[in-house]
Design a protein around this motif. Sequence first.
Motif, short mmCIF file in Angstrom:
data_model
loop_
_atom_site.label_atom_id
_atom_site.label_comp_id
_atom_site.label_asym_id
_atom_site.label_seq_id
_atom_site.Cartn_x
_atom_site.Cartn_y
_atom_site.Cartn_z
N ASP A 229 0.80 -1.22 0.00
CA ASP A 229 0.00 0.00 0.00
C ASP A 229 0.83 1.27 0.00
N LEU A 230 2.14 1.18 0.26
CA LEU A 230 2.95 2.38 0.44
C LEU A 230 2.94 3.31 -0.77
N PRO A 231 2.89 2.80 -2.02
CA PRO A 231 2.90 3.74 -3.16
C PRO A 231 1.67 4.62 -3.25
N GLY A 232 0.60 4.26 -2.57
CA GLY A 232 -0.62 5.06 -2.66
C GLY A 232 -1.12 5.14 -4.08
N SER A 233 -1.33 6.34 -4.56
CA SER A 233 -1.87 6.53 -5.92
C SER A 233 -0.77 6.85 -6.94
N ALA A 234 0.49 6.57 -6.59
CA ALA A 234 1.59 6.87 -7.51
C ALA A 234 1.37 6.18 -8.85
N PRO A 235 1.62 6.89 -9.96
CA PRO A 235 1.45 6.26 -11.27
C PRO A 235 2.52 5.23 -11.54
N GLY A 236 2.30 4.43 -12.58
CA GLY A 236 3.25 3.40 -12.97
C GLY A 236 2.62 2.01 -12.89
N THR A 237 3.31 1.03 -13.46
CA THR A 237 2.83 -0.36 -13.46
C THR A 237 3.39 -1.09 -12.25
N ARG A 238 2.55 -1.89 -11.61
CA ARG A 238 2.95 -2.58 -10.39
C ARG A 238 3.06 -4.09 -10.64
N TYR A 239 4.14 -4.65 -10.09
CA TYR A 239 4.41 -6.08 -10.18
C TYR A 239 4.63 -6.59 -8.76
N TYR A 240 3.94 -7.68 -8.41
CA TYR A 240 3.98 -8.17 -7.04
C TYR A 240 4.71 -9.52 -6.99
N PHE A 241 5.50 -9.72 -5.94
CA PHE A 241 6.12 -11.03 -5.75
C PHE A 241 5.52 -11.70 -4.52
N ARG A 242 5.34 -13.04 -4.64
CA ARG A 242 4.68 -13.83 -3.60
C ARG A 242 5.40 -15.17 -3.44
N VAL A 243 5.47 -15.63 -2.20
CA VAL A 243 6.04 -16.94 -1.92
C VAL A 243 5.01 -17.87 -1.28
N ALA A 244 4.24 -17.35 -0.34
CA ALA A 244 3.30 -18.18 0.43
C ALA A 244 1.89 -18.17 -0.13
N SER A 245 1.64 -17.42 -1.19
CA SER A 245 0.30 -17.34 -1.77
C SER A 245 0.40 -17.26 -3.28
N GLN A 246 -0.70 -17.55 -3.93
CA GLN A 246 -0.76 -17.50 -5.38
C GLN A 246 -1.35 -16.17 -5.84
N PRO A 247 -0.93 -15.67 -7.01
CA PRO A 247 -1.43 -14.37 -7.47
C PRO A 247 -2.89 -14.43 -7.89
N ALA A 248 -3.55 -13.31 -7.76
CA ALA A 248 -4.91 -13.20 -8.27
C ALA A 248 -4.89 -13.22 -9.79
N ALA A 249 -6.02 -13.54 -10.38
CA ALA A 249 -6.11 -13.54 -11.83
C ALA A 249 -5.77 -12.15 -12.37
N GLY A 250 -4.88 -12.10 -13.33
CA GLY A 250 -4.51 -10.83 -13.94
C GLY A 250 -3.40 -10.08 -13.22
N GLU A 251 -2.98 -10.55 -12.04
CA GLU A 251 -1.90 -9.87 -11.32
C GLU A 251 -0.57 -10.15 -12.00
N LEU A 252 0.23 -9.10 -12.17
CA LEU A 252 1.54 -9.24 -12.77
C LEU A 252 2.60 -9.35 -11.68
N GLY A 253 3.68 -10.08 -11.98
CA GLY A 253 4.77 -10.19 -11.02
C GLY A 253 5.43 -11.55 -11.07
N GLY A 254 5.72 -12.10 -9.89
CA GLY A 254 6.39 -13.38 -9.78
C GLY A 254 5.90 -14.12 -8.56
N PHE A 255 5.92 -15.45 -8.62
CA PHE A 255 5.40 -16.24 -7.51
C PHE A 255 6.06 -17.62 -7.51
N LEU A 256 5.94 -18.30 -6.38
CA LEU A 256 6.40 -19.68 -6.25
C LEU A 256 5.23 -20.59 -6.56
N SER A 257 5.36 -21.37 -7.61
CA SER A 257 4.25 -22.22 -8.03
C SER A 257 4.05 -23.36 -7.04
N PRO A 258 2.89 -23.99 -7.04
CA PRO A 258 2.65 -25.10 -6.11
C PRO A 258 3.67 -26.23 -6.25
#
Length: 468
Positions: A229-258
């Motif tokens: 949440d820290l970026p607030g309304s800052a413009p730009g494209t956001r990419y999220y990384f996850r290890v313990a959870s799977q990304p939501a549909a359409g979320e960009l970034g990287g994750f650890l697959s099952p």
Amino acid sequence: MSASLVGETIGVLGLARSGLAAAKLALARGARVYASDMGDNPQTRRAAEQINAMGGLAETGRHDLGKLARCNRIVLSPGIPPTAAVLRAPEIAHVPVIPEIEFAFGLLECPVIAITGTNGKTTVTSLIGHLLHEHGQDAAVGGNIGTALSELVMREPQPRVAVVETSSFQLGGIREFNPRIGVLTNLAPDHLDWYSSVDAYYADKAHLFRNATGESRWVLNGEDPKARDLPGSAPGTRYYFRVASQPAAGELGGFLSPDGWLTLRLEAGREERIVTAGELRILGQHNIANALAASIAARLAGASPEAIARGLRSFEAPPHRLQPIAETDGVLWINDSKATNIASTQVAVRGMTRPTVLLLGGRHKGEPYTELLPELEMGKVKRILAFGEAGPVIEHDLAGKFASVERVDGDFDDVVRRAREVARPGDAVLLSPACSSFDMFVNYEERGKRFAELVTGRAAPEPALEAA
């Protein structure tokens, strides 16, 4: 064409590596320079001699407010706290004060990848540089990681991309600093000895997004609500990384697959499997997160999946970060001197697989050590040796709440000697202090180096990193 500073007078506060580099850069670009440091020791005197030899004016043991008042700008070294008395002097209230990274950024001709966060930023910074090098890119690593950004500006030719670790102190004073790619690893309380509140610390971190544009790309910890949440309304494209959870549909970034693969999804509908978690040479769930964050940033900067995979398989953690030093008489000694806050030590303790003697102490930074109780209740830590200025505070906070807390008075050699006495074959001794090093050492690297010397009986290699 190198930008000229002819006609300007630049003040520099602090003569550690970043301040010295800023002074040299200003002089090289034609500015007049006045530099000073309240410290008067061999290091600051050597730096002052270099500046004076180049035609600047530098002194140690004092700040001349009259000379600073005549400067067009004052460049602040990252080691100068925001609470420093000189910064509140009314004589210089009219002079803009900027961090060294802001000064250097204005003279830098290449794009910047900036990394910040409470923990993991040095590993992620080093790893991004390693992945880009594996791809063949001329990427230079610097900032709050040993090579000042001003040094990179003076490189001939300048690098094609600068990978820059940024601290909250550096970000707090930026005006135009604008990374093309920004990475936020996580957020947890830290530096409460310098900041009035956690919110003030987070506010300085948020300056990473201050100059965001629609072209900015942000790599964020999708499992840390505060970081997300820290970026607030800052413009730009956001990419999220996850290890313990799977990304939501359409979320960009990287994750650890099952099935254990580090996987990137930087475009909708397209996934790239890079390596399995078991192929990494850096251990722990937190380092899987670091690897994902670095992989996203490197891929956005043009590295191929193949180069990223090669880099991830070959990368080893920087010194002083859960670094095994030796196993002697069946006891594993681990150097995590970079753990200068509670959150870092929590991560280290969670990753232990042996009964552990935890070395906890140094200069207190304001956090209650009761925050460690959930990790201590996991049963991995058999004894805490509390030392340094924080020793009485640790003992007070944990007395009656954790069964075995022993305060070790004396110097750091005494702490390691006591650890050797209480550790048994099959145990680990973990230096993960949750405190700064400044009561006994110049920086956390010196503390980690001394730890390694005491464990192995020989001098450790000189560290490559500067104090964070």
